[in-house]
Write an enzyme that holds these catalytic residues in place. Structure first.
Site, PDB file in Angstrom:
ATOM      1  N   CYS A 172      40.041  38.008  35.875  1.00  0.00           N
ATOM      2  CA  CYS A 172      39.500  36.988  36.777  1.00  0.00           C
ATOM      3  C   CYS A 172      39.058  37.587  38.111  1.00  0.00           C
ATOM      4  O   CYS A 172      38.085  37.129  38.704  1.00  0.00           O
ATOM      5  CB  CYS A 172      40.532  35.889  36.987  1.00  0.00           C
ATOM      6  SG  CYS A 172      40.847  34.964  35.470  1.00  0.00           S
ATOM      7  N   HIS A 216      40.664  31.462  31.285  1.00  0.00           N
ATOM      8  CA  HIS A 216      41.377  31.329  32.552  1.00  0.00           C
ATOM      9  C   HIS A 216      40.585  30.454  33.519  1.00  0.00           C
ATOM     10  O   HIS A 216      39.350  30.521  33.566  1.00  0.00           O
ATOM     11  CB  HIS A 216      41.602  32.691  33.185  1.00  0.00           C
ATOM     12  CG  HIS A 216      42.545  33.561  32.411  1.00  0.00           C
ATOM     13  ND1 HIS A 216      43.101  34.694  32.958  1.00  0.00           N
ATOM     14  CD2 HIS A 216      43.037  33.472  31.152  1.00  0.00           C
ATOM     15  CE1 HIS A 216      43.892  35.269  32.067  1.00  0.00           C
ATOM     16  NE2 HIS A 216      43.862  34.548  30.957  1.00  0.00           N
ATOM     17  N   GLU A 234      40.183  30.602  36.737  1.00  0.00           N
ATOM     18  CA  GLU A 234      39.375  31.346  37.708  1.00  0.00           C
ATOM     19  C   GLU A 234      38.094  31.880  37.077  1.00  0.00           C
ATOM     20  O   GLU A 234      37.035  31.857  37.703  1.00  0.00           O
ATOM     21  CB  GLU A 234      40.177  32.527  38.280  1.00  0.00           C
ATOM     22  CG  GLU A 234      41.463  32.141  38.953  1.00  0.00           C
ATOM     23  CD  GLU A 234      42.652  32.093  37.995  1.00  0.00           C
ATOM     24  OE1 GLU A 234      43.780  32.039  38.492  1.00  0.00           O
ATOM     25  OE2 GLU A 234      42.474  32.108  36.756  1.00  0.00           O
ATOM     26  N   CYS A 290      44.220  37.361  37.753  1.00  0.00           N
ATOM     27  CA  CYS A 290      44.522  38.563  36.971  1.00  0.00           C
ATOM     28  C   CYS A 290      43.364  39.543  37.129  1.00  0.00           C
ATOM     29  O   CYS A 290      42.354  39.235  37.765  1.00  0.00           O
ATOM     30  CB  CYS A 290      44.743  38.198  35.506  1.00  0.00           C
ATOM     31  SG  CYS A 290      43.230  37.679  34.650  1.00  0.00           S
TER      32      CYS A 290
END
Length: 166
Positions: free
Chosen positions: A96, A63, A65, A93
């Protein structure tokens, strides 16, 4: 506990940086990854680190992030990161959010909610979203992380990067 009624407001720097994350998300998609972008902004709003999603290489943990949080923790002191902002096109999420918290980043700005993302992705196995607002993760911690988002004025533009992808 964060008081959702006292969320901060997006600054001009935040809006400029959100637009940058949208460009990063488009580049990520064009490279065959998922359409997400994130960056670390310093206390003055200057962009320090950027990342798109790296699904092709990292699968479910690539991800944007998380990539930024990992690089930030390796590069900067905790004292400095407490004054920095993670800016991301879509709400972080739970993974993250945890990575942002553990990196020591003090502020998060996001454009579109995870709940809205779930509407766009459906049950796609490459992005099984969790109905877990990032504030819930940050609220469970011992240090405050300021959250600004969503930014409704940009949600339609952010959603466009996901159209036809999932």
């Amino acid at each position: 506990m964060l008081d959702k009624q006292n969320k901060g407001q997006a600054t001009d720097n935040d809006l400029r940086n959100l637009r940058e994350t949208m460009k990063i998300a488009e580049e990520s998609r064009a490279a065959g990854n998922h359409p997400f972008g994130a960056l670390l902004a310093g206390p003055d709003g200057a962009v320090l680190i950027t990342s798109g999603n790296t699904f092709k290489d990292d699968k479910g943990v690539g991800h944007a992030e998380m990539n930024v949080a990992r690089d930030a923790a390796k590069t900067y002191s905790a004292e400095f990161l407490a004054e920095c902002t993670l800016v991301t096109s879509v709400e972080p999420c739970c993974m993250c959010s945890g990575g942002t918290y553990w990196a020591g980043i003090g502020r998060v700005v996001y454009g579109m909610t995870e709940k809205r993302l779930a509407e766009l992705t459906g049950d796609n196995p490459e992005n099984l979203t969790m109905d877990m607002p990032c504030e819930h993760i940050f609220d469970a911690g011992q240090r405050k992380v300021e959250v600004v988002g969503p930014v409704p004025a940009l949600e339609g533009e952010i959603a466009k990067a996901h159209e036809g992808f999932w």
